[in-house]
Every structure is written in C-alpha cells, then in structure tokens.
Design a protein around this motif. Sequence first.
Motif, mmCIF file in Angstrom:
data_model
loop_
_atom_site.group_PDB
_atom_site.id
_atom_site.type_symbol
_atom_site.label_atom_id
_atom_site.label_comp_id
_atom_site.label_asym_id
_atom_site.label_seq_id
_atom_site.Cartn_x
_atom_site.Cartn_y
_atom_site.Cartn_z
ATOM 1 N N TRP A 126 -15.528 2.962 -5.188
ATOM 2 C CA TRP A 126 -14.781 4.205 -4.955
ATOM 3 C C TRP A 126 -13.266 4.024 -4.903
ATOM 4 O O TRP A 126 -12.524 4.773 -5.539
ATOM 5 N N ALA A 127 -12.808 3.039 -4.123
ATOM 6 C CA ALA A 127 -11.377 2.963 -3.808
ATOM 7 C C ALA A 127 -10.454 2.759 -5.011
ATOM 8 O O ALA A 127 -9.424 3.442 -5.118
ATOM 9 N N PRO A 128 -10.759 1.842 -5.962
ATOM 10 C CA PRO A 128 -9.802 1.631 -7.057
ATOM 11 C C PRO A 128 -9.554 2.867 -7.907
ATOM 12 O O PRO A 128 -8.468 3.012 -8.484
ATOM 13 N N ASP A 129 -10.521 3.756 -8.018
ATOM 14 C CA ASP A 129 -10.332 4.980 -8.792
ATOM 15 C C ASP A 129 -9.811 6.132 -7.948
ATOM 16 O O ASP A 129 -9.193 7.063 -8.472
ATOM 17 N N ALA A 130 -10.084 6.108 -6.659
ATOM 18 C CA ALA A 130 -9.685 7.229 -5.800
ATOM 19 C C ALA A 130 -8.195 7.208 -5.472
ATOM 20 O O ALA A 130 -7.530 8.248 -5.499
ATOM 21 N N ALA A 133 -2.097 5.111 -5.985
ATOM 22 C CA ALA A 133 -1.152 4.020 -5.718
ATOM 23 C C ALA A 133 -1.264 3.651 -4.248
ATOM 24 O O ALA A 133 -1.372 4.533 -3.385
ATOM 25 N N VAL A 134 -1.244 2.355 -3.966
ATOM 26 C CA VAL A 134 -1.283 1.878 -2.582
ATOM 27 C C VAL A 134 -0.127 0.914 -2.385
ATOM 28 O O VAL A 134 0.000 -0.089 -3.109
ATOM 29 N N PHE A 135 0.727 1.224 -1.409
ATOM 30 C CA PHE A 135 1.921 0.434 -1.144
ATOM 31 C C PHE A 135 1.712 -0.417 0.104
ATOM 32 O O PHE A 135 1.248 0.078 1.139
ATOM 33 N N TYR A 136 2.075 -1.697 -0.010
ATOM 34 C CA TYR A 136 1.868 -2.634 1.092
ATOM 35 C C TYR A 136 3.210 -2.965 1.754
ATOM 36 O O TYR A 136 4.161 -3.375 1.086
ATOM 37 N N LEU A 137 3.261 -2.803 3.086
ATOM 38 C CA LEU A 137 4.470 -3.085 3.851
ATOM 39 C C LEU A 137 4.401 -4.503 4.412
ATOM 40 O O LEU A 137 3.464 -4.837 5.146
ATOM 41 N N PRO A 138 5.373 -5.333 4.103
ATOM 42 C CA PRO A 138 5.315 -6.749 4.508
ATOM 43 C C PRO A 138 5.856 -7.026 5.899
ATOM 44 O O PRO A 138 5.608 -8.096 6.455
ATOM 45 N N PRO A 173 -5.560 -2.492 -6.202
ATOM 46 C CA PRO A 173 -4.224 -3.091 -6.384
ATOM 47 C C PRO A 173 -3.252 -2.640 -5.299
ATOM 48 O O PRO A 173 -3.283 -1.482 -4.861
ATOM 49 N N LEU A 174 -2.396 -3.548 -4.881
ATOM 50 C CA LEU A 174 -1.353 -3.248 -3.912
ATOM 51 C C LEU A 174 0.011 -3.381 -4.572
ATOM 52 O O LEU A 174 0.234 -4.301 -5.354
#
Length: 203
Positions: A126-130, A133-138, A173-174
């Motif tokens: 589900w998640a990769p298509d839903a 864009a996913v942004f990662y905070l370092p 993907p992040l």
Amino acid sequence: MSVRGCLLVGIEGTHASGKTTLVHALTAHYRERGLLVDCTGEPARTSPFIEEIVIHGKGVFDLPTEIDLFAMQLAATLRAARHHRLLVCDKTVVNVLAYARMVLSAPPGSHNAQVLAAMAGFCRAWAPDAYDAVFYLPDHYQHPADPMRAKVAHLQAETGQAVSDTCADVGLPLIDVPGGLDTAGRVAWIARRVDPLLTEVTG
C-alpha cells in the motif's frame, strides 16, 4: 499516486525531529495559497493505550497497542484525504511498523511475529503507491519535559534508524531534507518539491 485525488505528503524522522511543527507550518503555507489542505495528527497523542502506558505507568507496549496505532494512522489518513487536495501526514503508517518492530518481542513463529509480518506485507502493498512524497528530517532536537517522550528519549537515534530501515524494507522512498534548516527553510525546501506534484495531479 494520489488517494481519491488527494496528494499525500508524509513527514518522517525520529521523535523530536520537528515533524509536527513542520506539518502544521506546511499546512498553513498551502492554506495561505488557497489550497484545500489538511494534516493528520499523531495517533499516539490520543491513544488510550499509550496514555495508560506513558502517563499512568500501567502496562507495557504490546501487540494491541501497536495494532491500534497502526489502524488509527491508516484511518486518519484515509478519512482526511476524502475531502482535500493535499494532505500533510505527521508520520506514515510505516513509522508505526518500525516502532512496533522495536518495542515488541517477536520470536520467529510467534503470534507477534506473524502479525508484524502481516503489517509489513500491507505496508509493502500500500504505502509506496499511496504516498506521493515522503520527506525525512535528519535533525534530533532536545525536547522539553514531555511525558509522551520521557520513556523513549534514549531511543531517539535508534528510532530514526529503524524508520529509515523499515521504509527501505517496504519500498517507501524517502527524500532527505537538509539538516540545520529552521522551520521556514524546511517549508520552502519541501514546497519547491511538492508544487510540481500538485501541478501534475491537477493536470
């Protein structure tokens, strides 16, 4: 791929990385531009299971707690996406899986292991298509006295690594946000990458 025409943008990172602050700032940014936008909250903040464990010191992190958080994260996302053009998500459902893997004892073949495997299978499907864009905070911030964070403050680095590893495991993907930016800088950096996605969805 948008959910019912709503662009899903996730904000990820460890606890006290500034996710919630950024989620609200991004939402305000797009509302000021006249976009129909909303954001999801953090399910742990309203979970009666987490309240018992963290606030009242009763019980431990167990499978019902993690399943409840998993379901709440999904439900909040899907319900909010129904009526908006853009949804900014405070964490993704994969984050819940990452944390569940950290806190649950799951020997091979156990019930816990089977349920975690099912959660992972769902996330892969589900998640990769839903999420568009996913942004990662370092960044890892020192947080003030917060009863929701006190029991996990020592796990900040471990949690961040677990989230990154689990996202990779399920194929989500992040996009790494540069470190050291203030909230306004983060909003501007992310908006430059979200704006083209909004144009694609609107056609």
